[in-house]
Design an enzyme around this catalytic site. Sequence first.
Site, PDB file in Angstrom:
ATOM      1  N   HIS A 214       0.873  -1.175   0.000  1.00 59.35           N
ATOM      2  CA  HIS A 214       0.000   0.000   0.000  1.00 59.35           C
ATOM      3  C   HIS A 214       0.914   1.229   0.000  1.00 59.35           C
ATOM      4  CE1 HIS A 214      -2.445  -3.054   2.125  1.00 59.35           C
ATOM      5  NE2 HIS A 214      -3.508  -2.426   1.666  1.00 59.35           N
TER       6      HIS A 214
ATOM      7  N   ASP B 171       2.326   2.053   3.351  1.00 58.99           N
ATOM      8  CA  ASP B 171       3.230   1.032   3.894  1.00 58.99           C
ATOM      9  C   ASP B 171       4.672   1.452   3.664  1.00 58.99           C
ATOM     10  OD1 ASP B 171       1.005  -0.566   4.365  1.00 58.99           O
ATOM     11  OD2 ASP B 171       1.296  -1.780   2.568  1.00 58.99           O
TER      12      ASP B 171
ATOM     13  N   GLU C  93     -10.626  -6.727  -4.548  1.00 63.84           N
ATOM     14  CA  GLU C  93     -10.478  -7.797  -3.558  1.00 63.84           C
ATOM     15  C   GLU C  93     -11.742  -7.876  -2.700  1.00 63.84           C
ATOM     16  OE1 GLU C  93      -7.679  -8.617   0.319  1.00 63.84           O
ATOM     17  OE2 GLU C  93      -6.700  -7.926  -1.524  1.00 63.84           O
TER      18      GLU C  93
ATOM     19  N   GLU D 163      -8.961 -13.575  -1.630  1.00 61.09           N
ATOM     20  CA  GLU D 163      -8.246 -13.896  -0.392  1.00 61.09           C
ATOM     21  C   GLU D 163      -8.950 -15.022   0.347  1.00 61.09           C
ATOM     22  OE1 GLU D 163      -7.314 -11.978   3.960  1.00 61.09           O
ATOM     23  OE2 GLU D 163      -6.920 -10.711   2.212  1.00 61.09           O
TER      24      GLU D 163
ATOM     25  N   HIS E 191     -10.954 -13.990   3.527  1.00 60.19           N
ATOM     26  CA  HIS E 191     -12.176 -13.261   3.202  1.00 60.19           C
ATOM     27  C   HIS E 191     -13.279 -14.221   2.765  1.00 60.19           C
ATOM     28  CE1 HIS E 191      -9.798  -9.273   2.344  1.00 60.19           C
ATOM     29  NE2 HIS E 191      -9.629  -9.743   3.576  1.00 60.19           N
TER      30      HIS E 191
ATOM     31  N   ASP F  54      -5.665 -13.722   9.240  1.00 62.22           N
ATOM     32  CA  ASP F  54      -4.523 -13.611   8.319  1.00 62.22           C
ATOM     33  C   ASP F  54      -3.360 -14.510   8.725  1.00 62.22           C
ATOM     34  OD1 ASP F  54      -5.656 -11.833   6.512  1.00 62.22           O
ATOM     35  OD2 ASP F  54      -5.095 -10.081   7.682  1.00 62.22           O
TER      36      ASP F  54
END
EC number: 5.3.1.5
Length: 440
Positions: A101, A104, A232, A268, A271, A309
């Site tokens: 990102h 980030d 996403e 993902e 998700h 995650d």
Amino acid sequence: MPTYFDQLERVRYEGPKTTNLLAFRHYNPDELVAGKRMEDHLRFAACYWHTFCWNGSDMFGVGAFERPWQQAGDALSLAKRKADVAFEFFHKLNVPYYCFHDVDVSPEGASLKEYLNNFAQMVEVLAQKQQESGVKLLWGTANCFTHPRYGAGAATNPDPEVFSWAATQVVTAMNATHQLGGENYVLWGGREGYETLLNTDLRQEREQLGRFMQMVVEHKHKTGFRGTLLIEPKPQEPTKHQYDYDAATVYGFLKQFGLEKEIKLNIEANHATLAGHSFHHEIASAIALGLFGSVDANRGDPQLGWDTDQFPNSVEENALVMYEILKAGGFTTGGLNFDAKVRRQSTDKYDLFYGHIGAMDTMALSLKVAAKMLEEGELDKRVARRYAGWNGELGQQILKGQMTLAELAQYAEQHNLAPQHQSGHQEQLENLVNYYLFDK
């Protein structure tokens, strides 16, 4: 410059019998699987955010990690130090790609001007790092969900000035991704949803989101970016309900705004869990809808209602995922990005390697199982037999629109149809998959 991971030269393939926990047992980048190098099949990427930005904090505790680049000091200097460590990690882990990102890799600063200046400097740093290391950018994206201004969303925000700020971040991150040779650009609507319908205009927000995505597509074509745009899906968290709930929901949204040929999906695993689906389901759905693009490889905990995650560790789950991907022709611009983080108690810096090594071995072994399943074709044969009737005269006439509903009813009556149910053989098929999983 001193190295951060000074006890490790590089993670290498040592084979299934190795006892070295900092070596690959199954991931051999140059091994040929179904006629292609394993590295080219899997296209691994490590993510910047969980690996280098998360400080180990959670809802009930402060940061648990001691990362030198997360200490007090000049924000831009610390970002450059973080980049040094990140690319040392990418190189030593032997991954060909990374993802980020905007915030980030670069401090956001106190104003839009500072954001743009900081990000421009860090893009130059990243370009140099990529050139030196050979590591490439799988995809970039913009974080339009963390800052308080995005409390009510970015593209779906009731304030058009917030919408405009988000547009600035996205256009800047898209340009950076293009400049860095990124192969995709991801759009994740972390707060594109609602917490209560009492203050929400669903139609208004949907129109805003649709227009935002149309502008993203327009900018892509204007700048000549040749990568793939990816949405996403996620059903909720941090909002109660997100508009990109799952693959099928996003398909409906894209169709509504004429974007189904322009944007694909980054699926993902965690998700999918939150949406009440299996990872396998979401991958197969994206492929069936013609929207499959890339994968965030991780896992969730079915007993927990949030995004854990964790690193993928189930060959049973991922072999079927890789089977679907191989059957569809494999990745094009996408890949397997590890959107995963070590646990809060995993405070040793080398835990970052253990997590990724295990995940890479899991996906490599899954690939080999999937390739064998596809090569032998036993599963495909059984599915083809199940639907064989649709290749006959009646089935083809129905699918080609050569019979109306009334004509079908007349056909059934004239031929005195009395079809009998045929077994789905689910247990047999589950045993067949286990044969490939556990064949020694």
